[in-house]
Design a protein around this motif. Sequence first.
Motif, PDB file in Angstrom:
ATOM      1  N   PHE B  28      12.231  57.507  34.695  1.00 53.18           N
ATOM      2  CA  PHE B  28      13.547  58.054  34.329  1.00 53.18           C
ATOM      3  C   PHE B  28      13.330  59.368  33.588  1.00 53.18           C
ATOM      4  O   PHE B  28      12.198  59.704  33.203  1.00 53.18           O
ATOM      5  N   LEU B  30      15.165  62.316  30.700  1.00 58.00           N
ATOM      6  CA  LEU B  30      16.167  62.514  29.649  1.00 58.00           C
ATOM      7  C   LEU B  30      16.170  63.999  29.290  1.00 58.00           C
ATOM      8  O   LEU B  30      15.128  64.568  28.947  1.00 58.00           O
ATOM      9  N   GLN B  34      21.050  64.978  25.575  1.00 57.30           N
ATOM     10  CA  GLN B  34      21.643  63.934  26.397  1.00 57.30           C
ATOM     11  C   GLN B  34      21.389  62.566  25.760  1.00 57.30           C
ATOM     12  O   GLN B  34      20.464  62.408  24.976  1.00 57.30           O
ATOM     13  N   THR B  35      22.234  61.593  26.119  1.00 54.65           N
ATOM     14  CA  THR B  35      21.978  60.228  25.662  1.00 54.65           C
ATOM     15  C   THR B  35      21.793  59.329  26.880  1.00 54.65           C
ATOM     16  O   THR B  35      22.624  59.327  27.790  1.00 54.65           O
ATOM     17  N   LEU B  36      20.648  58.623  26.874  1.00 51.11           N
ATOM     18  CA  LEU B  36      20.391  57.672  27.947  1.00 51.11           C
ATOM     19  C   LEU B  36      20.421  56.266  27.340  1.00 51.11           C
ATOM     20  O   LEU B  36      19.747  56.008  26.347  1.00 51.11           O
ATOM     21  N   LEU B 207      17.672  58.098  23.051  1.00 54.05           N
ATOM     22  CA  LEU B 207      17.374  57.010  23.982  1.00 54.05           C
ATOM     23  C   LEU B 207      17.858  55.738  23.303  1.00 54.05           C
ATOM     24  O   LEU B 207      17.264  55.300  22.312  1.00 54.05           O
ATOM     25  N   ALA B 220      26.616  56.741  25.706  1.00 50.12           N
ATOM     26  CA  ALA B 220      25.589  57.249  26.618  1.00 50.12           C
ATOM     27  C   ALA B 220      26.180  58.135  27.724  1.00 50.12           C
ATOM     28  O   ALA B 220      27.285  57.892  28.202  1.00 50.12           O
ATOM     29  N   ARG B 222      24.100  58.756  30.452  1.00 51.15           N
ATOM     30  CA  ARG B 222      23.570  58.042  31.602  1.00 51.15           C
ATOM     31  C   ARG B 222      23.138  56.644  31.162  1.00 51.15           C
ATOM     32  O   ARG B 222      22.820  56.424  29.998  1.00 51.15           O
ATOM     33  N   GLU B 234      20.452  52.855  38.031  1.00 50.68           N
ATOM     34  CA  GLU B 234      20.486  53.966  37.102  1.00 50.68           C
ATOM     35  C   GLU B 234      21.530  54.977  37.560  1.00 50.68           C
ATOM     36  O   GLU B 234      21.644  55.242  38.758  1.00 50.68           O
ATOM     37  N   THR B 237      27.040  57.204  33.231  1.00 49.39           N
ATOM     38  CA  THR B 237      27.708  56.043  32.643  1.00 49.39           C
ATOM     39  C   THR B 237      29.016  55.700  33.363  1.00 49.39           C
ATOM     40  O   THR B 237      29.240  54.548  33.767  1.00 49.39           O
TER      41      THR B 237
END
Lengths: 316, 322, 280
Positions: B28, B30, B34-36, B207, B220, B222, B234, B237
Amino acid sequence: MIQFCLRRLATLCVTLIAASAVVFVVMEVLPGDPAVVMLGTEAQPETLAALRKQLGLDRPAPERYVTWLAGFVTGDLGLSQTYRVPVSELIADRLAITGPLALAAIVLSTAIALPLGLFAAARHRRLGDAGVMAFGQLGLAVPNFWFGLLLVLVFSISLGWLPAGGFPGWQGGIGPAMRALILPAVALALPQAAILARVARSAILDAMAEDYVRTARAKGLTRRAALWRHVLRNAMIPIVTIMGLQFSFLLAGAIIIENVFYLPGLGRLVFQAISQRDLIVVKDIVVLLAGTVVFINFVVDLLYAVLDPRLRSFRT
Amino acid sequence: MTLLAVEGLTISLPTPGGPLRVVRDASFALERRQTLGIVGESGSGKSMTALAIIGLLPAGATAAGRVMLDGEDLLMASEERLCALRGNRIAMIFQEPMTSLNPVHRVGDQVAEGLILHRGLDRAAALAEAARLLDRVGIAQAGARLRAYPHELSGGQRQRVMIALALACRPDLLIADEPTSALDVTVQAQIIELLRGLIDDFGMALLLISHDLAVVGEIADRVMVMYAGAVAEEGPTAALYAVRAHPYTQGLFGALPDRLARKGRRLAAIPGTVPLANELPPGCPFHGRCPKAAPICRETPPPWASHAADHRARCYFPGAAR
Amino acid sequence: MSLGPGFGWHRYPALIAGAAVTLVLVTLAAVSLAWTPYPVTELVIARRLQGPSAAHWLGTDQFGRDVLSMLMAGSRNSIAVGFVAVGIGLTLGVALGMLAAARRGLIDEAVMRLGDFTFAFPAVLSAIMITAIAGPGAINAIIAIGIFNIPVFARLARGAALQVWSRDFILAARAAGKSTFRITLEHVLPNVAGLLVVQATIQFALAILAEASLAYLGLGTQPPNPSWGKMLNEAQTFMSRAPLLAVFPGLAIAVAVLGINLLGDGLRDLIDPKLRRARA
């Protein structure tokens, strides 16, 4: 913190009084007539009466107990039956040997055990770790008086490096006196150190597995820095507990070791007093030793509070 | 450049019966700011993934694949290099605020420690900065609280301290492993709100690891769903929450009691339990619990199926929930 | 994960080693009841202080007694002291601990404080007191050691029993109308028995050590009954002439204590595999 200390101090006083009461009852009330115990059943009635008067046995037991307790504060513990000197002087003389011996043993044992425990924890599941664990098993199994005899066999009789026993006295200079205490201190300290090292190892391993150590590592601390700053202080809490317990074993051990090495300390004195039926001396020394154990436990409690802030603010 | 790119991450734990692969071939990326969110049941490998990124896997565990931070492979980095990055460019918040702070040190010193280490501040300057941080994370009378011990704080306050501690050196990447699971529901919302504000302010990537779909959905950009050590689905969101391509994702939503679940639908638990890493069935790891399972699911692991350009699921029969 | 066929003895090396040593010790003691290589009361001055030989494997002491025979007879003494001293601690301590756990409140507090307090008197100190008023002897030594064992077992039994009392099946038993005493006997005691056996093993080893110390000081077993501690005391006088005399009895103590401790550790591992993993 002050309140905590006061509470502990109160507990200390109560325990000391209870301990002395037990000794008093066992040694002065239970045997019936201490004068008979001291002089034997064939003693002349006049001699017995004289001794009773001198010991104050004609007074009621509670009064005698209070007078005796007060003696510990004023330093007047009466005369020794056999030595014909004040008991307090006798004890002070002998303490000049037992005190340094116990202190040396505790310092030595800690100085050996903590680094060893740290070493074993760092080498967890490797050869060094197994070695320390085996050393710990030996420490549990080898009686200190036999270890003392073995030390004498090797270092006195075979090698001739150190005296096999006896004490030249402090007035002859620090050097010879210290030399006489080396083997006794080692005999006392090494078995204790082996046990303490095992405890230290598990305490350190336990603390190393705590979440806050992971936090410290996530901050960027190296393994070593996390160990010094975050693990050790927490690990000291269980270690100090065991050290407190060990101190009482150490005092008992000192009594035995003094007899192995013919050191004229409290341990020798109490045995001579037993064989001479000098109950006054026995009673005072037993209370002194029990009181020391209780006092050490008090110090350990205070140390807890220093080490662990949680104990300071809670009611405890 | 992508801030964090994880490629083919496989993690093995040592057991008496041989190594146990608890994470298998996870990939994955990031981006900055960004927020995963990583979602999954306990045992899905999400915490291990996080620990592998920060290089704090349990003793004996091994990680294969690549974990690239700004093009630097952290799995190949020396311990010294990792120490320089940890708490500095990568920081982490843990699940248990009650035990994650050292009980014998004052919270001010614990927050200041990273500043002294990475920024070279003296203790006074570090404590002053710690006070500003505590104030920023919403601790009242931050200056006075510096001298508090962890046990004198509530769970929510301790987690705020943990956040301040993690943010001290303004990291590029913050990993939060179940940051709200141990807290009361009302406090959970406050902490999520705080985290949301902080990532905007500090411009860092987050994360977020959680089993709580509601928490992840709120914050998030994603989402990645993990099942039995592997990535199941995946995507962005909004798209993932709307489509739910993988039957496991559908199951997770089906088990959800609150407003995210569709109205009028019965609350359904996923039958069975997550298979242990040493007794994974051949084929798709989820087939034993999957309502859509077909013979092929039992034989060959499914390939990735793209639902949209940036939304994919590992399933032979991806599709919207009924 | 399968445990493999059988019990898997190889996974418990401490238990095997400890059980083997203990078995040898008990066998030697049992044999000494009926037979020793030489009578232990036979004094033959002509053969005093001999080194090890074919006739006397471990040599002879200052009275010409066979050291091996003395050690065998001494093991009997150590085992007897261990049994009685641990027995005193076990019966009284467990009774007190069970009472404290069942009744809680004031009784609980009293038992715990009494325990704290008894720790102020190590066995040697109680032995000194008792000997001073009642004279030296094996019985007095055993009593002193036994007294020290009481709080050890009381604390352990109380802690373990409290945990059992909080379990659901106790609630069920209570609901069925069983008395506190019956619940203690039928439910609590069986659940803490394993733990007590492990601790009893360890205290047994400690009792052997304590008795040896007291006998060495002349406070324990009196002549002519052979005891390992007493043998060491006598050997000390002849240490430069017959050093081995001071080695064998100590070795016997150390090996016996080590073996019994290993047995205790092994039993604990057997009872609580979780603990084993944590400590390993």
